[in-house]
Design a protein around this motif. Structure first.
Motif, PDB file in Angstrom:
ATOM      1  N   LEU A   1       0.617  -1.136   0.291  1.00 29.18           N
ATOM      2  CA  LEU A   1       0.171   0.065  -0.109  1.00 29.18           C
ATOM      3  C   LEU A   1       0.523   1.339  -0.097  1.00 29.18           C
ATOM      4  O   LEU A   1       1.766   1.127  -0.321  1.00 29.18           O
ATOM      5  CB  LEU A   1      -0.702  -0.286   1.605  1.00 29.18           C
ATOM      6  N   ARG A   2       0.284   2.289  -0.603  1.00 28.83           N
ATOM      7  CA  ARG A   2       0.835   3.988   0.074  1.00 28.83           C
ATOM      8  C   ARG A   2       0.719   4.271   1.024  1.00 28.83           C
ATOM      9  O   ARG A   2      -0.441   4.566   1.263  1.00 28.83           O
ATOM     10  CB  ARG A   2       0.333   4.257  -1.250  1.00 28.83           C
ATOM     11  N   SER A   3       1.183   4.803   2.563  1.00 26.33           N
ATOM     12  CA  SER A   3       1.255   5.639   2.899  1.00 26.33           C
ATOM     13  C   SER A   3       0.362   6.473   2.560  1.00 26.33           C
ATOM     14  O   SER A   3       0.502   7.943   1.397  1.00 26.33           O
ATOM     15  CB  SER A   3       2.673   6.215   3.272  1.00 26.33           C
ATOM     16  N   ILE A   4      -0.422   7.485   3.342  1.00 27.24           N
ATOM     17  CA  ILE A   4      -0.687   8.878   3.317  1.00 27.24           C
ATOM     18  C   ILE A   4       0.064  10.304   3.054  1.00 27.24           C
ATOM     19  O   ILE A   4      -0.260  10.998   1.900  1.00 27.24           O
ATOM     20  CB  ILE A   4      -1.477   9.752   4.171  1.00 27.24           C
ATOM     21  N   GLY A   5       1.493  10.148   3.429  1.00 23.98           N
ATOM     22  CA  GLY A   5       2.253  10.834   2.924  1.00 23.98           C
ATOM     23  C   GLY A   5       2.682  10.559   1.176  1.00 23.98           C
ATOM     24  O   GLY A   5       2.876  11.498   0.033  1.00 23.98           O
ATOM     25  N   GLU A   6       2.901   9.385   1.026  1.00 23.61           N
ATOM     26  CA  GLU A   6       3.339   9.616  -0.167  1.00 23.61           C
ATOM     27  C   GLU A   6       1.761   9.157  -1.032  1.00 23.61           C
ATOM     28  O   GLU A   6       2.326  10.526  -2.703  1.00 23.61           O
ATOM     29  CB  GLU A   6       3.479   7.522  -0.772  1.00 23.61           C
ATOM     30  N   LEU A   7       0.517   9.363  -0.801  1.00 22.07           N
ATOM     31  CA  LEU A   7      -0.458   9.528  -2.180  1.00 22.07           C
ATOM     32  C   LEU A   7      -0.669  11.042  -1.809  1.00 22.07           C
ATOM     33  O   LEU A   7      -1.106  11.381  -3.434  1.00 22.07           O
ATOM     34  CB  LEU A   7      -2.018   9.187  -1.283  1.00 22.07           C
ATOM     35  N   ALA A   8      -0.420  11.791  -0.536  1.00 24.49           N
ATOM     36  CA  ALA A   8      -0.262  12.980  -0.921  1.00 24.49           C
ATOM     37  C   ALA A   8       0.889  13.471  -1.548  1.00 24.49           C
ATOM     38  O   ALA A   8       0.492  14.648  -3.057  1.00 24.49           O
ATOM     39  CB  ALA A   8       0.510  13.279   0.479  1.00 24.49           C
ATOM     40  N   ARG A   9       1.989  13.134  -1.771  1.00 27.94           N
ATOM     41  CA  ARG A   9       3.355  13.521  -2.638  1.00 27.94           C
ATOM     42  C   ARG A   9       3.015  12.760  -4.192  1.00 27.94           C
ATOM     43  O   ARG A   9       2.446  14.327  -5.410  1.00 27.94           O
ATOM     44  CB  ARG A   9       4.143  13.698  -2.995  1.00 27.94           C
ATOM     45  N   THR A  10       2.068  12.199  -4.514  1.00 29.06           N
ATOM     46  CA  THR A  10       1.704  11.734  -5.637  1.00 29.06           C
ATOM     47  C   THR A  10       0.675  12.181  -6.105  1.00 29.06           C
ATOM     48  O   THR A  10       0.386  12.438  -7.266  1.00 29.06           O
ATOM     49  CB  THR A  10       1.186  10.440  -5.896  1.00 29.06           C
ATOM     50  N   SER A  11      -0.709  12.390  -5.473  1.00 27.10           N
ATOM     51  CA  SER A  11      -1.713  13.331  -6.043  1.00 27.10           C
ATOM     52  C   SER A  11      -1.645  14.391  -6.329  1.00 27.10           C
ATOM     53  O   SER A  11      -2.768  15.591  -6.605  1.00 27.10           O
ATOM     54  CB  SER A  11      -3.084  12.617  -5.057  1.00 27.10           C
TER      55      SER A  11
ATOM     56  N   LEU B   1      -1.853  16.365  -3.408  1.00 21.92           N
ATOM     57  CA  LEU B   1      -3.689  16.709  -2.512  1.00 21.92           C
ATOM     58  C   LEU B   1      -1.947  17.316  -1.350  1.00 21.92           C
ATOM     59  O   LEU B   1      -1.248  16.515  -0.760  1.00 21.92           O
ATOM     60  CB  LEU B   1      -4.732  15.700  -2.132  1.00 21.92           C
ATOM     61  N   THR B   2      -2.860  17.845  -0.143  1.00 24.43           N
ATOM     62  CA  THR B   2      -1.616  17.683   1.479  1.00 24.43           C
ATOM     63  C   THR B   2      -2.459  16.198   2.331  1.00 24.43           C
ATOM     64  O   THR B   2      -3.811  16.121   1.706  1.00 24.43           O
ATOM     65  CB  THR B   2      -2.056  18.677   2.098  1.00 24.43           C
ATOM     66  N   VAL B   3      -1.490  16.005   3.553  1.00 27.80           N
ATOM     67  CA  VAL B   3      -1.867  15.078   4.414  1.00 27.80           C
ATOM     68  C   VAL B   3      -2.908  15.700   4.168  1.00 27.80           C
ATOM     69  O   VAL B   3      -4.362  14.956   4.541  1.00 27.80           O
ATOM     70  CB  VAL B   3      -0.706  14.881   4.776  1.00 27.80           C
ATOM     71  N   SER B   4      -3.707  16.936   5.651  1.00 23.36           N
ATOM     72  CA  SER B   4      -4.791  17.205   5.470  1.00 23.36           C
ATOM     73  C   SER B   4      -5.609  17.108   4.571  1.00 23.36           C
ATOM     74  O   SER B   4      -6.716  17.189   5.821  1.00 23.36           O
ATOM     75  CB  SER B   4      -4.700  18.825   6.249  1.00 23.36           C
ATOM     76  N   ALA B   5      -5.376  17.547   3.844  1.00 22.79           N
ATOM     77  CA  ALA B   5      -6.409  16.989   2.699  1.00 22.79           C
ATOM     78  C   ALA B   5      -6.749  15.640   2.806  1.00 22.79           C
ATOM     79  O   ALA B   5      -8.284  15.383   2.444  1.00 22.79           O
ATOM     80  CB  ALA B   5      -6.039  17.988   1.469  1.00 22.79           C
ATOM     81  N   LEU B   6      -6.546  14.937   2.474  1.00 24.27           N
ATOM     82  CA  LEU B   6      -6.371  13.428   2.977  1.00 24.27           C
ATOM     83  C   LEU B   6      -7.067  13.319   3.534  1.00 24.27           C
ATOM     84  O   LEU B   6      -8.433  12.650   3.711  1.00 24.27           O
ATOM     85  CB  LEU B   6      -5.545  12.274   2.551  1.00 24.27           C
TER      86      LEU B   6
END
Length: 375
Positions: A8-18, A20-25
């Motif tokens: 899986l992707r961590s929330i930080g990885e998805l933030a960087r890829t997408s 979106l900020t971590v708080s937005a996710l």
């Protein structure tokens, strides 16, 4: 890290890829828009699958253009149906364009307040005389006559980049019509007194088809037809924000959108024995008719005195039947909204107590909005 988490992707990885900020996710998770694939039961840490990258990027793009949360959620639900998403994007773009036009008009008004002596906005237009006459006819009936509401006693003239829009309302109904034309100058608006509108209308019939030259300036409107000018001083009132009313009460996608033959409905409304009931408003009695759907989903008149169930369903005992909906309206107002009654029209509404719109099938910019009558 467990074997499952390693895939899986961590929330930080998805933030960087997408984007979106971590708080937005976290916010979109709490809102039910973009839930993680897994949440650690001990730490609460969120994990996402590779398949969630594309939806997250879609959310990020919609967020950047200011799409409301409900629109983002709907776009995500329909992301595999491009036509539905394009419809949402088109509706949002119209809202943005309306907002920009509103801002331009308000800034123009503010500038005139700051420097009234020097700020004069003048725009010249060339319009089809017959199209302008049709637009006047389409809105004149909705002009208010209440002396306590002088702001409604005229027709709003709004200049747009490629034409002019006319608007009138008396609180119970609203009519909008648009005329395409050649525009030279910035967006500007003026509230034309109803007396000037009535003086203008016969002038537009002079000389047959041809052009009408219109000059809309701060505080006045001049229309020249066949060399004959008519100048009117604009009313000194701020017309109600009808765009906000339409967005809030009609929405972009009505629940019901029912095509019908205008001539057939006009004939039914004016026939002997049409089913009506009577309601009094401000001491004046009005005839009220009811519109419903038959078993084929086609529009027809129904008995306004019938029993209505809790969901607005009509039937002899209020429990249903072929009529899935009944909405009551003032008969005179509905006839006015139909105009000549020629051609294919469309009825749009969201329910028995929501405002309803009557549009021409071939012209989405010309429509009337009526307030329903509670039975």
């Amino acid at each position: 890290m467990t074997a499952v988490e390693s895939e899986l992707r961590s929330i930080g990885e998805l933030a960087r890829t997408s984007g979106l900020t971590v708080s937005a996710l976290r916010f979109y998770d709490r809102s039910g828009v973009l839930a993680p694939a897994r949440v650690d039961p001990v730490t609460g840490y969120r994990w996402y699958t590779e398949e969630q990258v594309a939806p997250a990027r879609l959310v990020a793009g919609l967020r950047r253009v200011g799409m409301p949360l409900a629109g983002i959620a709907e776009a995500l639900r329909h992301r595999h149906r491009p036509a539905e998403v394009h419809r949402l994007l088109d509706a949002h773009l119209r809202r943005l364009e309306d907002g920009l036009a509103d801002a331009r008009r308000e800034l123009s008004r503010i500038r005139s307040l700051i420097d009234p002596e020097e700020t004069t906005v003048t725009t010249r237009l060339v319009l089809s005389r017959t199209d302008l006459a049709a637009a006047v006819d389409a809105v004149r009936f909705a002009v208010g006559a209440d002396p306590d509401l002088p702001v409604l006693s005229g027709v709003l003239v709004e200049v747009e980049p490629d034409g002019i829009r006319l608007v009138a309302t008396d609180r119970h109904r609203l009519a909008v019509a648009r005329v395409a034309g050649t525009v030279d100058g910035p967006p500007v608006s003026a509230l034309l007194p109803v007396a000037a509108v009535d003086e203008l209308r016969p002038l537009l019939d002079l000389g047959g088809a041809g052009a009408a030259e219109v000059v809309v300036a701060t505080g006045r409107v001049t229309v020249t037809v066949a060399g004959r000018p008519l100048t009117a001083v604009a009313l000194p009132y701020d017309f109600p924000d009808y765009r906000r009313l339409l967005r809030a009460q009609l929405g972009d996608v009505p629940t019901y959108r029912i095509p019908f033959d205008g001539a057939a409905l006009r004939a039914a409304l004016t026939a002997d024995g049409v089913p009506v009931c009577h309601r009094a408003h401000e001491g004046v009695e009005h005839e009220v008719v009811a519109l419903g759907l038959d078993g084929r989903g086609e529009l027809r008149l129904v008995d306004p005195n019938g029993v209505v169930g809790p969901d607005g369903v009509v039937g002899p005992d209020g429990a249903g039947g072929p009529d899935a909906l009944r909405v009551a309206v003032n008969r005179e107002y509905l006839l006015d909204a139909l105009g000549s009654g020629d051609g294919q029209l469309v009825l749009e509404l969201d329910g028995p107590i929501a405002p309803l719109a009557v549009r021409r099938a071939d012209d989405a910019d010309a429509f009337s909005v009526l307030m329903p009558v509670r039975l």
